[in-house]
Design a protein around this motif. Structure first.
Motif, PDB file in Angstrom:
ATOM      1  N   ILE A 173       0.868  -1.187   0.000  1.00 16.24           N
ATOM      2  CA  ILE A 173       0.000   0.000   0.000  1.00 16.24           C
ATOM      3  C   ILE A 173       0.902   1.234   0.000  1.00 16.24           C
ATOM      4  N   ASP A 174       0.772   2.081  -1.029  1.00 16.84           N
ATOM      5  CA  ASP A 174       1.627   3.264  -1.114  1.00 16.84           C
ATOM      6  C   ASP A 174       0.845   4.553  -1.328  1.00 16.84           C
ATOM      7  N   ALA A 175      -0.472   4.481  -1.176  1.00 19.86           N
ATOM      8  CA  ALA A 175      -1.322   5.663  -1.375  1.00 19.86           C
ATOM      9  C   ALA A 175      -1.992   6.028  -0.054  1.00 19.86           C
ATOM     10  N   PRO A 176      -1.952   7.307   0.345  1.00 22.33           N
ATOM     11  CA  PRO A 176      -2.570   7.717   1.617  1.00 22.33           C
ATOM     12  C   PRO A 176      -4.077   7.913   1.482  1.00 22.33           C
ATOM     13  N   GLY A 177      -4.680   8.377   2.571  1.00 23.00           N
ATOM     14  CA  GLY A 177      -6.083   8.753   2.551  1.00 23.00           C
ATOM     15  C   GLY A 177      -7.031   7.574   2.535  1.00 23.00           C
ATOM     16  N   SER A 178      -8.154   7.758   1.866  1.00 19.46           N
ATOM     17  CA  SER A 178      -9.203   6.749   1.875  1.00 19.46           C
ATOM     18  C   SER A 178      -8.751   5.456   1.196  1.00 19.46           C
ATOM     19  N   THR A 179      -7.867   5.570   0.207  1.00 18.19           N
ATOM     20  CA  THR A 179      -7.363   4.362  -0.460  1.00 18.19           C
ATOM     21  C   THR A 179      -6.594   3.502   0.522  1.00 18.19           C
ATOM     22  N   MET A 180      -5.768   4.124   1.341  1.00 12.04           N
ATOM     23  CA  MET A 180      -4.989   3.401   2.342  1.00 12.04           C
ATOM     24  C   MET A 180      -5.917   2.706   3.328  1.00 12.04           C
ATOM     25  N   GLU A 181      -6.864   3.420   3.864  1.00 15.58           N
ATOM     26  CA  GLU A 181      -7.773   2.837   4.852  1.00 15.58           C
ATOM     27  C   GLU A 181      -8.622   1.731   4.239  1.00 15.58           C
ATOM     28  N   ASP A 182      -9.040   1.917   2.996  1.00 14.15           N
ATOM     29  CA  ASP A 182      -9.861   0.898   2.335  1.00 14.15           C
ATOM     30  C   ASP A 182      -9.064  -0.388   2.146  1.00 14.15           C
ATOM     31  N   ARG A 183      -7.824  -0.283   1.708  1.00  8.68           N
ATOM     32  CA  ARG A 183      -7.019  -1.477   1.468  1.00  8.68           C
ATOM     33  C   ARG A 183      -6.631  -2.158   2.784  1.00  8.68           C
ATOM     34  N   LEU A 184      -6.365  -1.363   3.821  1.00 14.01           N
ATOM     35  CA  LEU A 184      -6.100  -1.957   5.132  1.00 14.01           C
ATOM     36  C   LEU A 184      -7.341  -2.671   5.661  1.00 14.01           C
ATOM     37  N   SER A 185      -8.499  -2.055   5.475  1.00 15.04           N
ATOM     38  CA  SER A 185      -9.749  -2.658   5.935  1.00 15.04           C
ATOM     39  C   SER A 185     -10.000  -3.984   5.234  1.00 15.04           C
ATOM     40  N   ARG A 186      -9.754  -4.040   3.926  1.00 16.30           N
ATOM     41  CA  ARG A 186      -9.955  -5.277   3.185  1.00 16.30           C
ATOM     42  C   ARG A 186      -8.961  -6.355   3.632  1.00 16.30           C
ATOM     43  N   ALA A 187      -7.737  -5.932   3.980  1.00 13.72           N
ATOM     44  CA  ALA A 187      -6.755  -6.904   4.475  1.00 13.72           C
ATOM     45  C   ALA A 187      -7.200  -7.494   5.808  1.00 13.72           C
ATOM     46  N   VAL A 188      -7.711  -6.629   6.691  1.00 10.35           N
ATOM     47  CA  VAL A 188      -8.210  -7.107   7.985  1.00 10.35           C
ATOM     48  C   VAL A 188      -9.371  -8.080   7.778  1.00 10.35           C
ATOM     49  N   ASP A 189     -10.308  -7.722   6.896  1.00 11.36           N
ATOM     50  CA  ASP A 189     -11.457  -8.590   6.633  1.00 11.36           C
ATOM     51  C   ASP A 189     -11.017  -9.948   6.070  1.00 11.36           C
ATOM     52  N   ALA A 190      -9.880  -9.935   5.350  1.00 11.96           N
ATOM     53  CA  ALA A 190      -9.397 -11.178   4.742  1.00 11.96           C
ATOM     54  C   ALA A 190      -8.589 -12.032   5.710  1.00 11.96           C
ATOM     55  N   GLY A 191      -8.331 -11.500   6.918  1.00  9.84           N
ATOM     56  CA  GLY A 191      -7.638 -12.300   7.926  1.00  9.84           C
ATOM     57  C   GLY A 191      -6.264 -11.825   8.321  1.00  9.84           C
ATOM     58  N   ALA A 192      -5.831 -10.656   7.866  1.00  3.18           N
ATOM     59  CA  ALA A 192      -4.502 -10.149   8.218  1.00  3.18           C
ATOM     60  C   ALA A 192      -4.381  -9.961   9.730  1.00  3.18           C
ATOM     61  N   THR A 193      -3.213 -10.271  10.263  1.00  6.74           N
ATOM     62  CA  THR A 193      -2.950 -10.085  11.693  1.00  6.74           C
ATOM     63  C   THR A 193      -1.829  -9.093  11.947  1.00  6.74           C
ATOM     64  N   TRP A 194      -0.958  -8.867  10.950  1.00  9.72           N
ATOM     65  CA  TRP A 194       0.168  -7.949  11.085  1.00  9.72           C
ATOM     66  C   TRP A 194       0.171  -6.956   9.930  1.00  9.72           C
ATOM     67  N   LEU A 195       0.717  -5.772  10.213  1.00 12.74           N
ATOM     68  CA  LEU A 195       1.038  -4.789   9.185  1.00 12.74           C
ATOM     69  C   LEU A 195       2.522  -4.481   9.287  1.00 12.74           C
ATOM     70  N   LEU A 196       3.224  -4.521   8.163  1.00 12.09           N
ATOM     71  CA  LEU A 196       4.611  -4.055   8.122  1.00 12.09           C
ATOM     72  C   LEU A 196       4.621  -2.666   7.515  1.00 12.09           C
ATOM     73  N   ALA A 197       5.192  -1.701   8.235  1.00  9.53           N
ATOM     74  CA  ALA A 197       5.239  -0.318   7.749  1.00  9.53           C
ATOM     75  C   ALA A 197       6.681   0.165   7.696  1.00  9.53           C
ATOM     76  N   PHE A 198       6.976   0.953   6.672  1.00 10.68           N
ATOM     77  CA  PHE A 198       8.274   1.609   6.545  1.00 10.68           C
ATOM     78  C   PHE A 198       8.060   3.100   6.776  1.00 10.68           C
TER      79      PHE A 198
END
Length: 295
Positions: A173-198
């Motif tokens: 994920i390299d885009a801020p704002g609503s795109t970032m939150e939407d993609r994070l939300s979809r990852a959580v819904d799909a079962g993600a447990t960790w986020l790696l951030a730089f």
């Protein structure tokens, strides 16, 4: 003991040594919110840090003087005077180094500073326990979202490109704002447990907001950044730090890039054998299709 030179005599190179010494001290320690404020205050003022008293820091940060003492004890010293003496030793190290002519031109000197950053990263990984712990968490997250904005985006894509050779579902994920939150939300819904951030300087405000949002959504956050204590660290569950050189026109990220490669390497080792085997399958397929020129 003789008094060290006044603040006006502390050159930028000396301040860099003090900053590196500070980072070494706080690395690997779990600090309270007030202790992180102290560390951040000192890291932002390495040219002053060796001259400040406990009362100076307490007044500037808005805490009690005993809190400064507890900070020094928390990072491994008997009290604040011993902590400050350890910082002042960085100035003596600089004087010893200055006595040895290097004969380097300005560009070589900048590269030399990056070599020292790599040495600092190497020494900090003498114990790989934290690295392996984070790598195992990333390996188990399905999917694995990887976040990097602005100057940190290339490292996020590098990690994602390499990790995807074995991990079945890496989402950069390299885009801020609503795109970032939407993609994070979809990852959580799909079962993600960790986020790696730089998160490397300069730190985007949107990245901090993304880390806050991710933790509220139940994700554990692993952060690759340049300081163990910084404006993003308090929003992460695990911090892996690698120093950034600011002597070039733009920050050089040699040490964070090596840390990124080390994290990928360690994560691949933590994956199930069948997924590790996919790397060899890719190599065999690439050879059959002649994807790459012969070396």
């Amino acid at each position: 003991m003789s008094r060290p030179p006044g603040p006006a005599a502390v050159a930028a190179e000396d301040a860099s040594r003090v900053a590196a010494r500070l980072q070494e001290i706080v690395e690997g320690h779990r600090l309270s919110p007030s202790q992180r404020r102290i560390a951040r205050y000192l890291l932002e003022r390495p040219h002053e840090a060796v001259f400040l008293t406990g009362n100076d820091i307490a007044e500037a940060v808005g805490i009690s003087q005993p809190s400064v003492t507890r900070f020094a004890i928390a990072v491994g010293f008997t009290g604040f005077p011993e902590f400050r003496d350890h910082l002042r030793a960085a100035l003596r190290d600089g004087q010893d180094a200055a006595a040895e002519p290097t004969g380097l031109n300005p560009v070589q000197a900048m590269i030399d500073s990056e070599l020292r950053n790599l040495e600092q990263l190497r020494d900090g990984l003498g114990d790989t326990g934290r690295l392996r712990e984070v790598a195992a968490g990333l390996a188990s997250s399905r999917p694995l979202p990887v976040l990097g904005l602005r100057v940190s985006a290339p490292l996020a894509h590098l990690f994602g490109y390499l990790a995807a050779k074995a991990h079945p579902d890496v989402r950069v994920i390299d885009a801020p704002g609503s795109t970032m939150e939407d993609r994070l939300s979809r990852a959580v819904d799909a079962g993600a447990t960790w986020l790696l951030a730089f998160g490397l300087p300069r730190y985007p405000r949107e990245l901090r907001e993304g880390l806050v949002w991710a933790r509220r959504s139940g994700l554990r956050v692993a952060l690759v950044t340049d300081h163990a204590v910084g404006p993003l660290a308090e929003h992460a569950d695990a911090v892996l730090a690698a120093p950034v050189s600011s002597r070039f026109a733009f920050d050089s990220q040699a040490a964070p890039s090596v840390l990124c490669a080390a994290l990928v390497h360690t994560m691949l080792e933590a994956l199930p054998t069948r997924e590790q085997a996919s790397i060899e399958e890719f190599e065999n397929s690439a050879a059959d299709r002649r994807l790459f020129l012969p070396g």
